[in-house]
Design an enzyme around this catalytic site. Sequence first.
Site, PDB file in Angstrom:
ATOM      1  N   THR B 145       0.852  -1.188   0.000  1.00 35.82           N
ATOM      2  CA  THR B 145       0.000   0.000   0.000  1.00 35.82           C
ATOM      3  C   THR B 145       0.885   1.234   0.000  1.00 35.82           C
ATOM      4  O   THR B 145       1.957   1.242   0.610  1.00 35.82           O
ATOM      5  CB  THR B 145      -0.901   0.051   1.245  1.00 35.82           C
ATOM      6  OG1 THR B 145      -1.455   1.377   1.368  1.00 35.82           O
ATOM      7  CG2 THR B 145      -0.134  -0.239   2.524  1.00 35.82           C
ATOM      8  N   SER B 187      -1.629   2.980  10.573  1.00 38.71           N
ATOM      9  CA  SER B 187      -2.507   2.012  11.243  1.00 38.71           C
ATOM     10  C   SER B 187      -1.748   0.701  11.385  1.00 38.71           C
ATOM     11  O   SER B 187      -0.696   0.513  10.761  1.00 38.71           O
ATOM     12  CB  SER B 187      -3.786   1.764  10.431  1.00 38.71           C
ATOM     13  OG  SER B 187      -3.494   0.945   9.306  1.00 38.71           O
ATOM     14  N   TYR B 189      -2.712  -2.078  10.220  1.00 43.58           N
ATOM     15  CA  TYR B 189      -2.719  -2.660   8.873  1.00 43.58           C
ATOM     16  C   TYR B 189      -1.534  -2.148   8.050  1.00 43.58           C
ATOM     17  O   TYR B 189      -0.779  -2.928   7.469  1.00 43.58           O
ATOM     18  CB  TYR B 189      -4.033  -2.339   8.161  1.00 43.58           C
ATOM     19  CG  TYR B 189      -3.902  -2.342   6.660  1.00 43.58           C
ATOM     20  CD1 TYR B 189      -3.785  -3.542   5.968  1.00 43.58           C
ATOM     21  CD2 TYR B 189      -3.836  -1.149   5.927  1.00 43.58           C
ATOM     22  CE1 TYR B 189      -3.621  -3.552   4.587  1.00 43.58           C
ATOM     23  CE2 TYR B 189      -3.674  -1.157   4.557  1.00 43.58           C
ATOM     24  CZ  TYR B 189      -3.567  -2.361   3.892  1.00 43.58           C
ATOM     25  OH  TYR B 189      -3.394  -2.362   2.534  1.00 43.58           O
ATOM     26  N   HIS B 190      -1.400  -0.823   7.980  1.00 45.29           N
ATOM     27  CA  HIS B 190      -0.292  -0.266   7.207  1.00 45.29           C
ATOM     28  C   HIS B 190       1.052  -0.728   7.776  1.00 45.29           C
ATOM     29  O   HIS B 190       1.998  -0.987   7.046  1.00 45.29           O
ATOM     30  CB  HIS B 190      -0.352   1.265   7.206  1.00 45.29           C
ATOM     31  CG  HIS B 190      -1.508   1.824   6.436  1.00 45.29           C
ATOM     32  ND1 HIS B 190      -2.677   2.234   7.038  1.00 45.29           N
ATOM     33  CD2 HIS B 190      -1.695   2.015   5.110  1.00 45.29           C
ATOM     34  CE1 HIS B 190      -3.510   2.678   6.110  1.00 45.29           C
ATOM     35  NE2 HIS B 190      -2.956   2.555   4.929  1.00 45.29           N
ATOM     36  N   LYS B 193       2.315  -3.944   6.441  1.00 43.69           N
ATOM     37  CA  LYS B 193       2.897  -3.854   5.095  1.00 43.69           C
ATOM     38  C   LYS B 193       4.343  -3.358   5.167  1.00 43.69           C
ATOM     39  O   LYS B 193       5.154  -3.652   4.280  1.00 43.69           O
ATOM     40  CB  LYS B 193       2.054  -2.936   4.208  1.00 43.69           C
ATOM     41  CG  LYS B 193       0.615  -3.400   4.013  1.00 43.69           C
ATOM     42  CD  LYS B 193       0.496  -4.607   3.086  1.00 43.69           C
ATOM     43  CE  LYS B 193      -0.959  -4.930   2.800  1.00 43.69           C
ATOM     44  NZ  LYS B 193      -1.141  -6.029   1.838  1.00 43.69           N
TER      45      LYS B 193
END
Lengths: 369, 369
Positions: B145, B187, B189-190, B193
């Site tokens: 991302t 976040s 989530y980020h 990554k």
Amino acid sequence: MRVLVLGGDGFCGWPTTLYLSDRGHDVTIVDNLSRRKIDIDLEVESLTPIRPIGERIRAWQELSGRTVGFIQLDLATEYDRLVAVLRELRPDAIVHFAEQRAAPYSMRTAATKRYTVDNNVRATHNLLAALVETGLDAALAHLGTMGVYGYGWSGTAPIPEGYLTVRVPTPDGDLEREILHPANPGSVYHMTKTLDQLMFAFYAKNDGLRITDLHQGIVWGTQTEQTCRDERLINRFDYDGDYGTVLNRFLMQAAIGHPLTVHGTGGQTRAFIHIKDTVRCIEIAISNPPQAGEKPKVLNQITETHRVLDLAKMVSDITGVEIAYPLRPGRLAVGVRYLWIDLGRTSQGDQIEGNSAGLIGDLGYRLTF
Amino acid sequence: MRVLVLGGDGFCGWPTTLYLSDRGHDVTIVDNLSRRKIDIDLEVESLTPIRPIGERIRAWQELSGRTVGFIQLDLATEYDRLVAVLRELRPDAIVHFAEQRAAPYSMRTAATKRYTVDNNVRATHNLLAALVETGLDAALAHLGTMGVYGYGWSGTAPIPEGYLTVRVPTPDGDLEREILHPANPGSVYHMTKTLDQLMFAFYAKNDGLRITDLHQGIVWGTQTEQTCRDERLINRFDYDGDYGTVLNRFLMQAAIGHPLTVHGTGGQTRAFIHIKDTVRCIEIAISNPPQAGEKPKVLNQITETHRVLDLAKMVSDITGVEIAYPLRPGRLAVGVRYLWIDLGRTSQGDQIEGNSAGLIGDLGYRLTF
């Protein structure tokens, strides 16, 4: 201070526990005893006769009058129990040693790679998530490694420490920014410590957690002022190909008269710190945490640097055992399971204590097959 | 090419599967169906009536004459089965979508934070370890991302892409180095990554794995040339507070006549890519992998950038629904479970197709309460 020592049964964790307890802190160990269990899998054991955790703690109480708590808990998988422990004990500080710490072990097989990542990443992340969930404002000190910086990053730059100020070219001229030092891990183990760093940065920024990441050199020595008070308090001494660090392996080779094996040129320079200094650094770290909202405090934790070849020469000079340069890497495989090294007590050890290198000062040895 | 699509039942995975199959590749989906199961936990569902994976695959075979394989497997926990699948199928390329992909979901609770880290990190690492263990020289394309770069890194520097050339001050003058662009995730989530990036860098360097990391903007649109061939092939349309992206939520608000909610100033600029372009980019990526020994190829995968407010204005102009600026963030909670959006088919959709923004071209809507 009320302190939790995660991984408090291990090579660094146990001496840290005793040191902090001796200094008057109220210490509880959290450990899943995985380090002892890995010895079973590898069919090796500490050269020193470490006692079961219960016996260790009882011996310490008998000698010092101080109580150390013990909770057997797997950080990576028992999140709910971790939250309950934090709510119950409300520690002022947490020392996080609870990670698989051997680079060679982390590279053995797919299973050990996966164990290292699954254990280390989940243990660290569970801890961070649990601190947020409980709202506990504890100072967290984590043991990283100087290996996160990698080797060969720069021939002329100073030894990296934590952050790096870089200049970024843009169409409007250079921008100056302070960034986490670029990572260049050399093993899956080292890689997990670089993953930890990013998790710390995120949780410090997003949740105001107060984190100190201590990038340690290779820890040498075995005993501290506390662990040598009674044989039942003795610390681990690993000399196998996975958990034994370079100095320990040279000492074992010397003890059995096997040439000291130096791979390559021996020109690799590594940072070292004695276990007695490690435990002192930990107390300094948890007593001086960053403020909430600050980025993680990242500190190198070393006292000296040596080339591998110089280490070998030092051991060779003291013991008279010669140095060998095999053409390619291999592992020492000798039948030394019952060899006994009496640490820091022999007269030879006392003599070595004053040597200028100051590096193997507490290590005498005596063969007792 | 023989291609495994990990996460091939999801919003990006399913259209990619059909596109690659349509282009003549031999595709097998590996998926644990977790995305559908999260809908159950959140008590939401795709607005479009997606069919069970088996029905989807049968419909595709009926229409195209092409077979797509399906293996239900949890990458994060079923390592041995993953190795067996790789040995059996020997794919030329692997597309890795198999991660929890919603930033809001990753920040809901300790449980969803932990799920996001435990799933994403272990899935990626198991895959890397399995490629090493099997010795399979497959091209791996991973969906990252653009959020790994974070926002506010620089006001004047170009949009980051992958690596950054920095100048490091040393006593002997500046060193120029190319480093992975410093991460600044917003976040959990980020953050995962950014952890993936470090694992890719290590396994490319250490094991010669050939990896492309595609840092995608926000994917919009729903249908592709393949998914709109039959209603049974329809793709997901998420509009809930966790999985619905900003454009989808504006469209849903407009559809029910609710003011379009813009948080803050709406000045946040975000990158976008249509799902039709995503699937094309994936094929380009797996057809042009890096060589063994090269560092991971990191590419941004976007077609345009928009400010959130401009997006809202675009939707407002087309639908006549006004924009609201609430004082603080919140979530749209409306009873639209049975609202039906007929994607890319209505005459209104056709009219929009030619608009200059080109952004919501395939989205018409029709209320069918």
